[in-house]
Design a protein around this motif. Structure first.
Motif, mmCIF file in Angstrom:
data_model
loop_
_atom_site.group_PDB
_atom_site.id
_atom_site.type_symbol
_atom_site.label_atom_id
_atom_site.label_comp_id
_atom_site.label_asym_id
_atom_site.label_seq_id
_atom_site.Cartn_x
_atom_site.Cartn_y
_atom_site.Cartn_z
ATOM 1 N N ASP A 19 40.266 -49.992 -75.668
ATOM 2 C CA ASP A 19 39.931 -48.875 -74.792
ATOM 3 C C ASP A 19 41.082 -47.883 -74.799
ATOM 4 O O ASP A 19 42.220 -48.236 -74.485
ATOM 5 N N GLN A 30 42.072 -42.485 -70.742
ATOM 6 C CA GLN A 30 41.176 -41.370 -70.432
ATOM 7 C C GLN A 30 41.799 -40.019 -70.727
ATOM 8 O O GLN A 30 41.100 -39.088 -71.122
ATOM 9 N N TYR A 31 43.110 -39.890 -70.546
ATOM 10 C CA TYR A 31 43.752 -38.589 -70.747
ATOM 11 C C TYR A 31 43.676 -38.101 -72.192
ATOM 12 O O TYR A 31 43.865 -36.922 -72.449
ATOM 13 N N LEU A 32 43.382 -38.989 -73.142
ATOM 14 C CA LEU A 32 43.238 -38.554 -74.540
ATOM 15 C C LEU A 32 41.831 -38.063 -74.845
ATOM 16 O O LEU A 32 41.601 -37.455 -75.886
ATOM 17 N N ASN A 33 40.887 -38.373 -73.958
ATOM 18 C CA ASN A 33 39.505 -37.978 -74.172
ATOM 19 C C ASN A 33 38.978 -38.494 -75.512
ATOM 20 O O ASN A 33 38.328 -37.768 -76.263
ATOM 21 N N GLU A 34 39.292 -39.754 -75.814
ATOM 22 C CA GLU A 34 38.838 -40.417 -77.036
ATOM 23 C C GLU A 34 38.022 -41.646 -76.645
ATOM 24 O O GLU A 34 38.348 -42.333 -75.674
ATOM 25 N N PRO A 35 36.965 -41.954 -77.387
ATOM 26 C CA PRO A 35 36.197 -43.170 -77.086
ATOM 27 C C PRO A 35 36.987 -44.422 -77.486
ATOM 28 O O PRO A 35 37.991 -44.345 -78.195
ATOM 29 N N ALA A 92 42.454 -41.505 -83.763
ATOM 30 C CA ALA A 92 42.663 -41.709 -82.327
ATOM 31 C C ALA A 92 43.984 -42.444 -82.079
ATOM 32 O O ALA A 92 44.733 -42.093 -81.161
ATOM 33 N N LYS A 144 46.793 -40.010 -82.643
ATOM 34 C CA LYS A 144 46.884 -39.100 -81.498
ATOM 35 C C LYS A 144 47.599 -39.784 -80.335
ATOM 36 O O LYS A 144 48.464 -39.189 -79.693
#
Length: 123
Positions: free
Chosen positions: A67, A70-75, A111, A114
């Motif tokens: 998982d 959330q701050y990366l906005n990646e699934p 991801a 990033k």
């Protein structure tokens, strides 16, 4: 003494420096049964250290879901990984597990890159 020798061998073989990710709370799940495996302790684009309550065995293969924060906005990303080593951690009933990423999509790899860039810039 042998543990120190094994650790130096692992460190010498590692191609990329690992970035501390323990404070990010990146949860890892077994894709097969959706059971939690643990948390990412550190990672690089080639592997990670998992902090878990399960003793895993060298050469085992895992299908995992990581998982993303959330701050990366990646699934969440799916990863195939090989267990390189497992050693008891400093806490009772906890293990540190070295994993080599052996299967990941291009999207998943991007991801992770990033996330690594974010962690490096904010450490």
């Amino acid at each position: 003494m042998a543990e120190l020798e094994n650790q130096s061998t692992v460190d010498e073989r590692r191609k990329s420096d690992r970035v501390d990710a323990h404070n990010e709370g990146l949860r890892v799940f077994n894709v097969i049964d959706d059971q939690p495996l643990g948390l990412v302790g550190n990672l690089c684009d080639e592997g990670l250290m998992l902090i878990t309550h399960r003793e895993l065995f060298a050469n085992g293969i895992l299908q995992m879901r990581v998982d993303m924060p959330q701050y990366l906005n990646e699934p969440s990303i799916s990863v195939g990984a090989k267990v390189l080593w497992c050693t008891p951690a400093n806490s009772p009933n906890e293990f540190w597990v070295g994993l080599e990423i052996i299967d990941i999509s291009d999207t998943g790899r991007k991801a992770i890159q990033k996330l690594l860039a974010f962690l490096a810039a904010n450490s």
